[in-house]
Design a protein around this motif. Structure first.
Motif, PDB file in Angstrom:
ATOM      1  N   LEU A  84       0.826  -1.208   0.000  1.00  0.00           N
ATOM      2  CA  LEU A  84       0.000   0.000   0.000  1.00  0.00           C
ATOM      3  C   LEU A  84       0.862   1.261   0.000  1.00  0.00           C
ATOM      4  CD1 LEU A  84      -2.813  -1.001   2.532  1.00  0.00           C
ATOM      5  CD2 LEU A  84      -2.912  -0.999   0.025  1.00  0.00           C
ATOM      6  N   ALA A  85       1.951   1.243   0.757  1.00  0.00           N
ATOM      7  CA  ALA A  85       2.854   2.399   0.775  1.00  0.00           C
ATOM      8  C   ALA A  85       3.460   2.626  -0.598  1.00  0.00           C
ATOM      9  CB  ALA A  85       3.954   2.174   1.820  1.00  0.00           C
ATOM     10  N   MET A  86       3.860   1.541  -1.242  1.00  0.00           N
ATOM     11  CA  MET A  86       4.433   1.661  -2.587  1.00  0.00           C
ATOM     12  C   MET A  86       3.388   2.186  -3.565  1.00  0.00           C
ATOM     13  SD  MET A  86       6.205  -1.286  -4.934  1.00  0.00           S
ATOM     14  CE  MET A  86       4.694  -2.232  -4.970  1.00  0.00           C
ATOM     15  N   SER A  87       2.159   1.676  -3.455  1.00  0.00           N
ATOM     16  CA  SER A  87       1.097   2.117  -4.350  1.00  0.00           C
ATOM     17  C   SER A  87       0.801   3.605  -4.173  1.00  0.00           C
ATOM     18  CB  SER A  87      -0.177   1.298  -4.094  1.00  0.00           C
ATOM     19  OG  SER A  87      -1.227   1.715  -4.925  1.00  0.00           O
ATOM     20  N   ALA A  88       0.910   4.084  -2.925  1.00  0.00           N
ATOM     21  CA  ALA A  88       0.584   5.482  -2.646  1.00  0.00           C
ATOM     22  C   ALA A  88       1.723   6.434  -2.997  1.00  0.00           C
ATOM     23  CB  ALA A  88       0.216   5.633  -1.171  1.00  0.00           C
ATOM     24  N   PHE A  89       2.969   6.029  -2.736  1.00  0.00           N
ATOM     25  CA  PHE A  89       4.088   6.961  -2.843  1.00  0.00           C
ATOM     26  C   PHE A  89       5.085   6.645  -3.960  1.00  0.00           C
ATOM     27  CE2 PHE A  89       2.819   6.876   1.685  1.00  0.00           C
ATOM     28  CZ  PHE A  89       2.360   8.178   1.780  1.00  0.00           C
ATOM     29  N   ALA A  90       5.117   5.394  -4.420  1.00  0.00           N
ATOM     30  CA  ALA A  90       6.073   5.039  -5.480  1.00  0.00           C
ATOM     31  C   ALA A  90       5.475   3.979  -6.403  1.00  0.00           C
ATOM     32  CB  ALA A  90       7.378   4.536  -4.872  1.00  0.00           C
ATOM     33  N   PRO A  91       4.340   4.284  -7.048  1.00  0.00           N
ATOM     34  CA  PRO A  91       3.692   3.279  -7.904  1.00  0.00           C
ATOM     35  C   PRO A  91       4.573   2.821  -9.064  1.00  0.00           C
ATOM     36  CG  PRO A  91       2.737   5.468  -8.231  1.00  0.00           C
ATOM     37  CD  PRO A  91       3.623   5.562  -7.041  1.00  0.00           C
ATOM     38  N   TRP A  92       5.548   3.649  -9.453  1.00  0.00           N
ATOM     39  CA  TRP A  92       6.431   3.290 -10.555  1.00  0.00           C
ATOM     40  C   TRP A  92       7.310   2.080 -10.204  1.00  0.00           C
ATOM     41  CZ3 TRP A  92      11.493   3.462  -9.038  1.00  0.00           C
ATOM     42  CH2 TRP A  92      11.784   4.226  -7.914  1.00  0.00           C
ATOM     43  N   LEU A  93       7.404   1.763  -8.910  1.00  0.00           N
ATOM     44  CA  LEU A  93       8.214   0.622  -8.490  1.00  0.00           C
ATOM     45  C   LEU A  93       7.545  -0.722  -8.763  1.00  0.00           C
ATOM     46  CD1 LEU A  93       9.792   1.536  -5.012  1.00  0.00           C
ATOM     47  CD2 LEU A  93      10.998   0.775  -7.075  1.00  0.00           C
ATOM     48  N   LEU A  94       6.210  -0.715  -8.946  1.00  0.00           N
ATOM     49  CA  LEU A  94       5.470  -1.973  -9.037  1.00  0.00           C
ATOM     50  C   LEU A  94       5.925  -2.829 -10.206  1.00  0.00           C
ATOM     51  CD1 LEU A  94       3.313  -3.802  -7.917  1.00  0.00           C
ATOM     52  CD2 LEU A  94       1.602  -2.517  -9.222  1.00  0.00           C
ATOM     53  N   THR A  95       6.037  -2.224 -11.389  1.00  0.00           N
ATOM     54  CA  THR A  95       6.420  -3.008 -12.569  1.00  0.00           C
ATOM     55  C   THR A  95       7.818  -3.598 -12.449  1.00  0.00           C
ATOM     56  OG1 THR A  95       4.927  -1.786 -14.030  1.00  0.00           O
ATOM     57  CG2 THR A  95       6.760  -2.958 -15.063  1.00  0.00           C
ATOM     58  N   PRO A  96       8.847  -2.821 -12.073  1.00  0.00           N
ATOM     59  CA  PRO A  96      10.164  -3.450 -11.919  1.00  0.00           C
ATOM     60  C   PRO A  96      10.207  -4.522 -10.837  1.00  0.00           C
ATOM     61  CG  PRO A  96      10.221  -1.139 -11.247  1.00  0.00           C
ATOM     62  CD  PRO A  96       8.932  -1.349 -11.945  1.00  0.00           C
ATOM     63  N   LEU A  97       9.451  -4.328  -9.742  1.00  0.00           N
ATOM     64  CA  LEU A  97       9.422  -5.347  -8.696  1.00  0.00           C
ATOM     65  C   LEU A  97       8.726  -6.612  -9.180  1.00  0.00           C
ATOM     66  CD1 LEU A  97       8.741  -3.315  -5.432  1.00  0.00           C
ATOM     67  CD2 LEU A  97      10.848  -4.448  -6.134  1.00  0.00           C
TER      68      LEU A  97
END
Length: 311
Positions: A84-97
């Protein structure tokens, strides 16, 4: 197995719908997001039974319960807030992760294929000194929970990617439903798998000839069932991992491989319309599997070139 787990998620979604009509879309999203993680789920179910091998049958279910509790902690207390933190503050991280997790799945699957074809690359380990049952159980549970964390991270990332555009509260509810539903489903199936032998042995001692035959059949069936489950889990890891990599490349502008695979699926579907949907899926899954196997083999090859400590 996949259909049973997805059905379980549907039941969980049904409970949510009874609680509040506004959760209808959330329940549907949980079922959809959970079903996309089936490949990881199958491997989780295939891997976990080995952690009770060599332990007392009386401790099998308590150990599985401990691993399941650790899995819930992994998903709900660590991965869900982090997602949820990633989705709120760094959504661009989702695809590389996701791509990193997909690469790991490909590597794990490729390693199993390589070992099945050419034998294990791991050095033979000398027989360790005996350790007490409590220490062995603790070690097995810790190892299983660590493995579960990696698989759970990929499950939660796949689910999060499917609901990333929804409000944060909806994301939290969906991820919680997926986490609980998949954990109950996986470890419920694992508990059944590890006790089938005991159930079969019990039936084999009954007075009724038909019941005895059923019990003996259950005991004899388990080794091939476990082998099949392992094969299906490996194939699912490679296919899902390859698919994640293809979608990730498409996200970054390299859409040609994914489009070529989709076109091949359409051609197969038109060639035999009666089974068009299945053929299209089969071609795309096979293509993703090839991509996953190649990617995983490259990673495995590179890692095997790195000198290990002590060698």
């Amino acid at each position: 197995m996949p259909s049973g787990l997805v059905a379980l998620l549907d039941d969980v979604a049904g409970i949510a719908k009874l609680a509040a009509a506004s959760l209808d879309d959330i329940g549907a999203a949980a079922g959809k997001a959970g079903s996309k993680a089936v490949g990881v789920v199958i491997d989780d179910a295939a891997v976990t039974p080995r952690y009770v091998t060599g332990l007392s049958p009386a401790r099998e279910l308590p150990i599985i319960a401990k691993i399941a509790l650790g899995s819930i902690r992994n998903k709900v207390l660590i991965l869900l807030p982090a997602g949820l933190a990633m989705s709120a503050f760094a959504p661009w991280l989702l695809t590389p992760l996701l791509m990193l997790g997909g690469t790991y799945l490909c590597f794990e699957g490729a390693e199993k294929v390589i070992e099945a074809l050419f034998g294990s690359h791991h050095a033979t380990v000398e027989e360790a000194a005996p350790i007490d049952a409590v220490a062995l159980e603790k070690e097995k549970v810790s190892g299983a929970v660590r493995t579960d964390f990696i698989l759970s991270a990929e499950i939660m990332a796949i689910a999060l990617a499917d609901v990333a555009t929804q409000p944060i509260l909806n994301q939290a509810i969906v991820l919680a439903l997926v986490a609980l539903g998949i954990t109950v489903g996986v470890y419920g199936v694992v508990a059944l798998i590890v006790k089938v032998d005991d159930i079969g042995l019990n039936l084999a001692e009954r007075s009724n000839a038909g019941v005895r035959a059923l019990g003996r059949g259950m005991v004899k069936a388990m080794p091939p069932v476990m082998k099949t489950l392992t094969i299906v889990g490996t194939a699912a890891m490679i296919w899902v991992g390859g698919g994640i990599l293809l979608h990730g490349l498409e996200h970054y502008g390299l859409a040609a491989p994914q489009h070529a695979l989709e076109h091949a699926g359409e051609v197969a579907a038109h060639a035999w319309p009666v089974a068009g949907g299945f053929l299209s899926w089969l071609v795309m899954a096979a293509g993703a599997g090839v991509v996953g196997l190649v990617a995983g083999s490259i990673v495995a090859g590179v890692l095997h070139l790195i000198p290990r400590k002590g060698h």
